[in-house]
Design a protein around this motif. Sequence first.
Motif, PDB file in Angstrom:
ATOM      1  N   THR A   2      15.383 -25.835   1.754  1.00 18.08           N
ATOM      2  CA  THR A   2      14.215 -26.243   1.870  1.00 18.08           C
ATOM      3  C   THR A   2      14.072 -27.328   1.024  1.00 18.08           C
ATOM      4  O   THR A   2      13.782 -27.299  -0.441  1.00 18.08           O
ATOM      5  N   SER A   3      13.319 -28.652   1.388  1.00 18.08           N
ATOM      6  CA  SER A   3      12.885 -29.250   0.502  1.00 18.08           C
ATOM      7  C   SER A   3      11.776 -28.447  -0.351  1.00 18.08           C
ATOM      8  O   SER A   3      10.866 -27.482  -0.029  1.00 18.08           O
ATOM      9  N   GLU A  45       8.113 -28.456   1.329  1.00 19.64           N
ATOM     10  CA  GLU A  45       7.886 -27.234   2.878  1.00 19.64           C
ATOM     11  C   GLU A  45       8.005 -26.172   2.058  1.00 19.64           C
ATOM     12  O   GLU A  45       7.323 -25.668   2.836  1.00 19.64           O
ATOM     13  N   ARG A  46       8.691 -26.177   0.912  1.00 23.30           N
ATOM     14  CA  ARG A  46       8.607 -24.936   0.467  1.00 23.30           C
ATOM     15  C   ARG A  46       6.566 -24.289  -0.180  1.00 23.30           C
ATOM     16  O   ARG A  46       6.032 -23.748   0.135  1.00 23.30           O
ATOM     17  N   GLU A  55       3.893 -26.931   0.103  1.00 20.10           N
ATOM     18  CA  GLU A  55       2.620 -27.299   1.145  1.00 20.10           C
ATOM     19  C   GLU A  55       2.192 -26.164   1.856  1.00 20.10           C
ATOM     20  O   GLU A  55       0.591 -26.125   1.770  1.00 20.10           O
TER      21      GLU A  55
END
Length: 101
Positions: free
Chosen positions: A79-80, A83-84, A86
Amino acid sequence: MLAFIRSGLEAEGVAHARHARPLQWEVGDEWHRTARPAMDGLRIAESGVQPLCAPALHAPATACARALNQAVWQEGDGTSLAERLEPFRAEFLAVARRTLS
């Protein structure tokens, strides 16, 4: 609180730099010489949240710092970074806003 936010942004920059380079790094290479002080600063700033900020900020600050630490030192899970990270940043900032109002 501002020191934690500033240190978190610096740590996030280090995390982005880490994931933009080959996965292997060595102690003492250029990236590590940047990462180590950034992460030390984050740990120090997190330590300041407990005695200086509202108790409600302690858990979100710790969770945010741990997520940043994992993003810097560990392999990604596909995952970006956004995404991790935020959800942890959003929770910390939401609680921070509530404590300031």
